[in-house]
Design a protein around this motif. Structure first.
Motif: not given
Ligand code: FES
Ligand SMILES: [Fe+2]
Ligand SMILES: [Fe+2]
Lengths: 69, 342
Positions: A49-50, A16, B279-280, B275, A53-56, B114, A58-60, A41, A14
């Protein structure tokens, strides 16, 4: 201490890529981003936006309109 | 490059004072901890999420963390206090079991968490603070949150010896990061303390217990309840998962709110760190804790769901308290904060 064996990278379905251990990421423009976390991640969806580095992000998302919308 | 702290949060050893009671239950606990006899009280029939019962529970639980000034550390194992704590817990837990819909489908629960609701119709404290909250409201929010964040990750650490194998290793991976990965100056509790100082709040442990209502204490009491009972270890993991899975987008909203309010670097840093960290942590909790735990102990699924839903339920009650007070132009605390330093 280096971990025995090769670095493990887990590509999630889904979002990272999860990389164990401290990592340094180099971007196309030469910028380097360092992460000392036990797991990092790395954004694969390019929406972070970072980035890298994954900042979530990608979430729906589901939109909820306001009371007068 | 954050402001120097005086005295440094990491060097604080003084335990907080016992708080003022808010009714017969908390009065019985406080009196007993002051050295008097434990007056017989009956928690049955008390408002389970109310100020009195929640403060009484808070005092019982704090004996397991940092204790209170002038209270012998051995009172942690005083059978009379523990007996009353048990009665208080029964009332609290019975109310939660009644108010929270049971379920066993952890993957569905996780998937639901999520999905990120966005747009003008979403009501939430972080949404409010991002869009239009005042600096005073932000300071209040931080005061509420300090009850947990100045001991961030401690309640969940009780679960470590109660897990085994991969789930234990996964939980420790996240906890290690919360505690700064071996670098005290990166401990999340310290980052929170630095934010408090910058916002003109006291970073002394327990400084705002008198200010916060039962709604706030209940959220943290749930963490201690689940952490301290091996029988509730599934719920403890569920509660932890709920926080880690929802924190990243909420923290991003708070970063934006703080930028809008022109807060300083230490304030922005705490939520900014969350943030990225959460996320991790989300990934590690799902893959490294929940998955191996449910594989090893599938019968814990209902408790994991209970932990998720109970913490969501209490989080919504607390959010409603804050937003409701702010809608009416009132403080969300029991007494206003001292004005911040300029
Ligand atoms: S993969 Fe998470 S933000 Fe891109
Ligand atoms: Fe944290
Ligand atoms: Fe976290």
């Amino acid at each position: 201490m280096a971990e025995p064996g090769p670095t493990r990278v887990l590509l999630t379905e889904e979002g990272p890529a999860l990389i164990s251990g401290p990592v340094e990421l180099e971007l196309p423009d030469g910028t380097r981003v360092r992460s000392d976390r036990a797991v990092t991640a790395v954004c694969h969806c390019r929406r972070s936006k970072r980035y890298p580095i994954c900042d979530a992000s990608h979430r729906r998302k589901v939109r909820q309109e306001g009371p007068d919308a | 490059m954050t402001a120097t702290l005086e005295p440094n949060f990491l060097q604080q050893v003084a335990a907080p004072d016992l708080p003022a009671p808010r009714g017969p239950l908390s009065e019985a606990v406080v009196e007993a901890l002051r050295g008097g006899p434990l007056r017989p009280v009956d928690p049955a029939g008390a408002e389970p999420y109310g100020d009195d019962l929640q403060l009484a529970l808070h005092c019982c639980y704090e004996l397991h963390y940092r204790g209170f000034a002038g209270v012998d550390a051995e009172r942690e194992w005083d059978p009379e206090v523990l007996g009353l704590r048990r009665e208080l817990e029964r009332v609290f837990l019975a109310a939660l079991r009644a108010d929270v819909e049971p379920g066993e489908n952890v993957p569905a629960e996780v998937d639901a968490l999520l999905v990120e609701p966005v747009g003008p119709g979403v009501r939430g404290v972080s949404h409010h603070l991002q869009r239009e909250g005042t600096l005073e409201q932000l300071r209040e929010y931080v005061a509420h949150r300090s009850i947990y964040h100045l001991k961030e990750a401690d309640p969940q650490a009780w679960a470590i010896p109660r897990l085994n194998g991969a789930a234990k290793a996964g939980l420790v991976t996240v906890e290690h990061d919360e505690y700064g990965s071996g670098r005290p100056e990166r401990m999340h509790a310290l980052l929170f303390a630095e934010m408090m100082t910058e916002l003109g709040l006291s970073d002394a442990y327990g400084a705002y217990v008198e200010h916060v209502p039962g709604e706030t204490l209940a959220e943290v009491n749930l963490m201690s309840l689940c952490g301290l009972h091996r029988s509730l270890r599934g719920a403890s993991v569920g509660q932890f998962a709920m926080v880690e899975l929802t924190s990243s987008p909420g923290s991003e909203r708070l970063v934006r709110g703080m930028r809008r309010l022109e807060c300083g670097p230490a304030s922005i840093r705490f939520y900014d760190e969350h943030v990225e960290a959460d996320a991790v942590h989300e990934q590690v909790v799902r893959r490294g804790v929940l998955a191996p735990l449910l594989e090893a102990e599938p019968e814990l699924a209902a408790d994991v769901v209970f932990g998720i839903r109970a913490s969501l339920f209490l989080g919504e009650r607390m959010g409603e308290r804050l937003l409701g007070c702010w809608d009416r132009g009132e403080t969300s605390l029991r007494m206003p904060l001292a004005p911040g330093r300029p």
